[in-house]
Design a protein around this motif. Structure first.
Motif, PDB file in Angstrom:
ATOM      1  N   GLU A 187       0.796  -1.227   0.000  1.00 27.79           N
ATOM      2  CA  GLU A 187       0.000   0.000   0.000  1.00 27.79           C
ATOM      3  C   GLU A 187       0.829   1.278   0.000  1.00 27.79           C
ATOM      4  O   GLU A 187       0.425   2.280  -0.563  1.00 27.79           O
ATOM      5  CB  GLU A 187      -0.916   0.024   1.233  1.00 27.79           C
ATOM      6  CG  GLU A 187      -1.954  -1.079   1.260  1.00 27.79           C
ATOM      7  CD  GLU A 187      -3.044  -0.885   0.221  1.00 27.79           C
ATOM      8  OE1 GLU A 187      -3.242   0.260  -0.222  1.00 27.79           O
ATOM      9  OE2 GLU A 187      -3.676  -1.876  -0.154  1.00 27.79           O
ATOM     10  N   LEU A 188       1.941   1.250   0.701  1.00 24.89           N
ATOM     11  CA  LEU A 188       2.744   2.471   0.804  1.00 24.89           C
ATOM     12  C   LEU A 188       4.108   2.233   0.178  1.00 24.89           C
ATOM     13  O   LEU A 188       4.814   1.309   0.560  1.00 24.89           O
ATOM     14  CB  LEU A 188       2.906   2.874   2.271  1.00 24.89           C
ATOM     15  CG  LEU A 188       1.633   3.399   2.922  1.00 24.89           C
ATOM     16  CD1 LEU A 188       1.854   3.612   4.415  1.00 24.89           C
ATOM     17  CD2 LEU A 188       1.183   4.701   2.275  1.00 24.89           C
ATOM     18  N   PHE A 189       4.440   3.079  -0.771  1.00 23.94           N
ATOM     19  CA  PHE A 189       5.649   2.824  -1.539  1.00 23.94           C
ATOM     20  C   PHE A 189       6.674   3.928  -1.337  1.00 23.94           C
ATOM     21  O   PHE A 189       6.329   5.104  -1.302  1.00 23.94           O
ATOM     22  CB  PHE A 189       5.305   2.745  -3.024  1.00 23.94           C
ATOM     23  CG  PHE A 189       4.121   1.876  -3.322  1.00 23.94           C
ATOM     24  CD1 PHE A 189       4.049   0.589  -2.822  1.00 23.94           C
ATOM     25  CD2 PHE A 189       3.070   2.357  -4.081  1.00 23.94           C
ATOM     26  CE1 PHE A 189       2.959  -0.221  -3.090  1.00 23.94           C
ATOM     27  CE2 PHE A 189       1.966   1.563  -4.353  1.00 23.94           C
ATOM     28  CZ  PHE A 189       1.918   0.270  -3.855  1.00 23.94           C
ATOM     29  N   SER A 235      -0.998  15.074   1.055  1.00 20.30           N
ATOM     30  CA  SER A 235      -1.129  13.874   0.209  1.00 20.30           C
ATOM     31  C   SER A 235       0.109  13.010   0.238  1.00 20.30           C
ATOM     32  O   SER A 235       0.445  12.377  -0.752  1.00 20.30           O
ATOM     33  CB  SER A 235      -1.384  14.227  -1.255  1.00 20.30           C
ATOM     34  OG  SER A 235      -2.653  14.650  -1.438  1.00 20.30           O
ATOM     35  N   GLY A 236       0.780  13.000   1.342  1.00 16.36           N
ATOM     36  CA  GLY A 236       2.006  12.221   1.421  1.00 16.36           C
ATOM     37  C   GLY A 236       1.813  10.871   2.078  1.00 16.36           C
ATOM     38  O   GLY A 236       2.784  10.206   2.392  1.00 16.36           O
ATOM     39  N   GLY A 237       0.575  10.497   2.328  1.00 15.69           N
ATOM     40  CA  GLY A 237       0.341   9.153   2.847  1.00 15.69           C
ATOM     41  C   GLY A 237       0.141   9.058   4.348  1.00 15.69           C
ATOM     42  O   GLY A 237       0.069   7.956   4.884  1.00 15.69           O
ATOM     43  N   LYS A 238       0.032  10.196   5.038  1.00 16.10           N
ATOM     44  CA  LYS A 238      -0.139  10.135   6.492  1.00 16.10           C
ATOM     45  C   LYS A 238      -1.446   9.437   6.868  1.00 16.10           C
ATOM     46  O   LYS A 238      -1.460   8.504   7.669  1.00 16.10           O
ATOM     47  CB  LYS A 238      -0.119  11.550   7.100  1.00 16.10           C
ATOM     48  CG  LYS A 238       1.180  12.298   6.861  1.00 16.10           C
ATOM     49  CD  LYS A 238       1.174  13.678   7.509  1.00 16.10           C
ATOM     50  CE  LYS A 238       0.158  14.657   6.948  1.00 16.10           C
ATOM     51  NZ  LYS A 238       0.366  15.000   5.520  1.00 16.10           N
ATOM     52  N   SER A 239      -2.537   9.918   6.258  1.00 15.95           N
ATOM     53  CA  SER A 239      -3.830   9.304   6.581  1.00 15.95           C
ATOM     54  C   SER A 239      -3.846   7.831   6.180  1.00 15.95           C
ATOM     55  O   SER A 239      -4.351   6.991   6.927  1.00 15.95           O
ATOM     56  CB  SER A 239      -4.970  10.022   5.864  1.00 15.95           C
ATOM     57  OG  SER A 239      -5.019  11.367   6.278  1.00 15.95           O
ATOM     58  N   SER A 240      -3.276   7.539   5.027  1.00 18.90           N
ATOM     59  CA  SER A 240      -3.272   6.147   4.568  1.00 18.90           C
ATOM     60  C   SER A 240      -2.536   5.257   5.561  1.00 18.90           C
ATOM     61  O   SER A 240      -2.960   4.141   5.841  1.00 18.90           O
ATOM     62  CB  SER A 240      -2.579   6.019   3.217  1.00 18.90           C
ATOM     63  OG  SER A 240      -3.056   6.987   2.340  1.00 18.90           O
ATOM     64  N   ILE A 250       2.620   4.449  -6.991  1.00 19.63           N
ATOM     65  CA  ILE A 250       1.509   5.154  -6.335  1.00 19.63           C
ATOM     66  C   ILE A 250       0.468   5.544  -7.379  1.00 19.63           C
ATOM     67  O   ILE A 250      -0.729   5.326  -7.193  1.00 19.63           O
ATOM     68  CB  ILE A 250       2.001   6.417  -5.599  1.00 19.63           C
ATOM     69  CG1 ILE A 250       3.029   6.046  -4.535  1.00 19.63           C
ATOM     70  CG2 ILE A 250       0.828   7.176  -4.987  1.00 19.63           C
ATOM     71  CD1 ILE A 250       3.615   7.229  -3.792  1.00 19.63           C
ATOM     72  N   LYS A 277      -1.504   2.619  -8.481  1.00 22.84           N
ATOM     73  CA  LYS A 277      -2.513   2.244  -7.480  1.00 22.84           C
ATOM     74  C   LYS A 277      -3.710   3.191  -7.569  1.00 22.84           C
ATOM     75  O   LYS A 277      -4.856   2.755  -7.564  1.00 22.84           O
ATOM     76  CB  LYS A 277      -1.886   2.326  -6.084  1.00 22.84           C
ATOM     77  CG  LYS A 277      -2.824   1.940  -4.963  1.00 22.84           C
ATOM     78  CD  LYS A 277      -2.170   2.134  -3.585  1.00 22.84           C
ATOM     79  CE  LYS A 277      -2.261   3.565  -3.122  1.00 22.84           C
ATOM     80  NZ  LYS A 277      -1.827   3.778  -1.727  1.00 22.84           N
ATOM     81  N   LEU A 278      -3.428   4.479  -7.656  1.00 23.05           N
ATOM     82  CA  LEU A 278      -4.524   5.449  -7.644  1.00 23.05           C
ATOM     83  C   LEU A 278      -5.333   5.405  -8.944  1.00 23.05           C
ATOM     84  O   LEU A 278      -6.545   5.586  -8.917  1.00 23.05           O
ATOM     85  CB  LEU A 278      -3.979   6.867  -7.419  1.00 23.05           C
ATOM     86  CG  LEU A 278      -3.374   7.104  -6.038  1.00 23.05           C
ATOM     87  CD1 LEU A 278      -2.759   8.499  -5.945  1.00 23.05           C
ATOM     88  CD2 LEU A 278      -4.414   6.929  -4.934  1.00 23.05           C
TER      89      LEU A 278
END
Ligand SMILES: Nc1ncnc2c1ncn2[C@@H]1O[C@H](COP(=O)(O)OP(=O)(O)OP(=O)(O)O)[C@@H](O)[C@H]1O
Ligand SMILES: [Mg+2]
Ligand SMILES: [Zn+2]
Length: 648
Positions: A83-85, A119-124, A346, A349-350
């Motif tokens: 999920e996080l790259f 949009s750097g993936g913190k919430s994800s 990313i 994925k999106l």
């Protein structure tokens, strides 16, 4: 590609139904409820340690469920992997935090703050932790028990009176921390006449929707936000029933800190909330309790994970009184990735989850070239030398770059503190791609289309200052010149051959044979005629000249090649083009120049004859079948490379 992509529709449905059945099996099996007495007898002895876990230990155990180590021995975590790259360093720091906190270090008493650009993936990242906890709580190893009906689903071990806790420790080898909550204490007296052995206990399952073990707080409007959103308030409808505002049963336990008890509390945009909130949360992490209304302190064990962006954080730092608060936080930076390969993942994925993209063919470099641009904007501050930037971008993506020493590579790879904290976000790029698709109505998007769409997006951005706009447009040019051109040329080169890989490998083998013979001063035996001849120096030089190996430098170059080949041989590997970046280029160019004439035909013949057309269409077809193009983008690529050639 998904695991199921080989299935047809019917099979996929069946597969899905099967996994649903599996899922319900897994989720049904584990329910348990009983009195505290039964709990002590039947549940506790099997795993006292697991049952007495703190929230940090619980998260840490969850993270480790599917851990592994990669080739470099670095911790890899299944939870984030798909999920996080490209933010491994940040993830590693996060994992270290939980490791230290669960080992009892001081950091567990500090609030965890994720800091990074939009949009750097913190919430994800936080979502993954939450989903991970939900899943884990359904497994045997993740079994968690709580007092039934307790608004903070507290551990049943809190029922053990303090005087008996030392002997509990001796019996089960674990420490109990925590106090019974006001709600359960009052219930214990009013409903059970103090007989705590009869209190009902059940297995609980972390569930964000069910408000168990996960709490989320987002300030909608910081000025009107009320602390009651976090810790609840008097429930007026119940006051008359219990006759007293101070009765814990007349309290509304709806606050996020209660939902999060035993698990994770996510605080979104934490620095926007009033300072009052911040104090409450810091006390909660440090002392593990909150003070509300007329109740005694309420013990709560939860991990607080907050996030904020850089602009907000800088503002926060400017106020001197905040300095003391900083000491009570652990800050983990979540920067953008600096690897364009990961950035492209990313985008993949999106885009793969977006309807608009499903109808459109993207040429094989669309996402990568956009990603290169994004990385350039993230590195760009203070670096104006384009050649250096290009090298950096390639090194960050783990590529070999021709002609730089390892020391130089290490130096270039060193991250500057601000790298990745500003620049283009994945969302900016995805938006530009989407609008390119919507506006053009096209079914096929090429890399050039995308570069143009990005240019449009930059130029129409009203908030950006003109100087920055120019710089970013220059980055688009650089991404095209130093990356896209190379990639598209390589595709076309390869498509000119029936089997590029094979011919290239043969050429490489021949080169190696000849080099070895030269270095050993021996003759080469022709495999067919069996005649001996001298090594073919002219051939060697014509390969080496492609990559500018000089006559005086050829000896050391050849020795280095042989050394690498020997190394590969000793490791039992085959020496291939991928083993040597420079030879890779040389061989490719050598082969390409033999076939150049076909490409010349694309441009030279104004009205191509049947034979020419045939030749060109074979190349196009190979681009489609083997290199990920569709008809339209293959034609565009051929035309583009032909113009590039004309300029060389
Ligand atoms: N490194 C990454 N790997 C995979 N996906 C990412 C990465 N960074 C961002 N994304 C994706 O970009 C989108 C935006 O990310 P997310 O909402 O998590 O960012 P954020 O840091 O919370 O942003 P904000 O500060 O705006 O709230 C998400 O869909 C996320 O999956
Ligand atoms: Mg967010
Ligand atoms: Zn309770």
């Amino acid at each position: 590609m998904t695991k199921n992509s080989g299935f047809n529709h019917g099979e996929r449905q069946e597969h899905f139904l099967k996994s649903l059945v599996e899922f319900t099996k897994g989720h049904r099996a584990a329910h348990w409820s009983g009195t505290f007495a039964e709990f002590l007898e039947k549940i506790l002895p099997a795993d006292p340690k697991g049952i007495a876990r703190s929230s940090h230990e619980y998260v840490w155990d969850m993270i480790r469920v599917e851990e592994s180590a990669d080739e470099q021995g670095r911790f890899r975590c299944k939870l984030f992997e798909d999920e996080l790259f490209g933010i491994d360093d940040a993830l590693e720091r996060l994992v270290d935090y939980f490791k230290a906190a669960s080992a009892g270090s001081e950091v567990g008493r500090r609030l965890l703050l994720l800091l990074g650009p939009p949009s750097g993936g913190k919430s994800s990242l936080v979502i993954l932790l939450k989903r991970g906890l939900e899943e884990y709580s359904h497994t045997d190893a993740g079994a968690m028990y709580g007092i039934q009906g307790c608004p903070v689903h507290e551990s049943p071990l809190h029922l053990v009176p303090h005087t008996l806790r030392p002997s509990f420790r001796e019996t089960y080898g674990v420490e109990i921390s925590g106090e019974l909550c006001p709600f359960c204490s009052s219930r214990l007296t009013s409903e059970f006449a103090g007989d705590f052995m009869q209190l009902p206990v059940q297995r609980i399952f972390v569930s964000e929707a069910g408000r168990i073990g996960v709490g989320t707080y987002a300030p909608h409007d910081p000025t009107t936000a009320d602390i009651a959103d976090l810790v609840g308030s008097v429930d007026l409808s119940k006051v008359s029933q219990y006759g007293d505002e101070g009765d814990p049963r007349a309290w509304s336990w709806s606050g996020a800190v209660y939902a999060a008890s035993r698990g994770l509390l996510e605080m979104i945009e934490i620095l926007k909330v009033k300072r009052e909130f911040l104090y409450l949360l810091l006390t909660l992490t440090q002392e593990k309790n909150v003070k509300v209304s007329r109740f005694p302190l309420i013990y709560l064990d939860e991990t607080i994970i907050a996030h904020t962006n850089l602009a907000e954080f800088r503002k926060f730092l400017q106020e001197a009184e905040n300095e003391a608060l900083l000491d009570r936080m652990v800050i983990i930076q979540i920067p953008y990735t600096l690897s364009y390969a990961d950035e492209a993942r990313i985008y993949r994925k999106l885009t793969s989850s977006t309807q608009a993209f499903k109808q459109v063919h993207l040429d094989p470099h669309v996402l990568r070239v956009a990603a290169v641009f994004a990385i350039l904007t993230r590195l760009g501050e203070g670096e104006d030398n384009e050649a250096e930037l290009t090298k950096k971008v390639r090194l960050y993506a783990g590529e070999d770059v021709e002609g730089i020493s390892r020391a130089e590579a290490d130096k270039l790879r060193e991250k500057k503190p601000d790298d990745g904290l500003a620049g283009v976000s994945p969302r900016f790029v995805i938006n530009a791609l989407s609008s390119a698709i919507i506006q053009s109505d096209a079914e096929s998007l090429t890399s050039m289309d995308v570069l143009l769409a990005l240019k449009d997006a930059i130029e129409s951005d009203a908030r950006m200052d003109p100087k920055k706009k120019r710089k970013w447009v220059d980055f688009l040019v650089l991404a095209r010149k130093d990356f896209y051109n190379r990639w598209v040329k390589e595709d076309v080169h390869k498509a000119l051959f029936v089997s590029f890989e094979q011919e290239a490998q043969e050429l490489l083998d021949k080169y190696l044979d000849e080099v070895e013979a030269t270095l050993d001063n021996r003759q080469i035996r022709d495999p067919i005629t069996n005649e001996e001849r001298k090594p073919d120096e002219r051939f060697l030089r014509s390969v080496e000249e492609k990559i500018h190996v000089s006559d005086s430098g050829k000896q050391s170059f050849r020795q280095e090649v042989v050394r690498k080949a020997m190394g590969a041989y000793k490791r039992g590997e085959k020496f291939t083009l991928d083993s040597h970046a420079q030879l890779h280029d040389a061989v490719e160019q050598y082969l390409f120049e033999q076939r150049r004439d076909v490409l010349r035909l694309v441009s030279s013949a104004a009205r191509p004859d049947e034979e020419t057309r045939q030749k060109i269409s074979v190349v196009e077809q190979r681009l489609v079948e083997e290199y990920g193009y569709d008809g339209h983008s293959a034609r565009e690529a051929l035309k583009y490379v032909t113009t590039l050639l004309a300029q060389e």
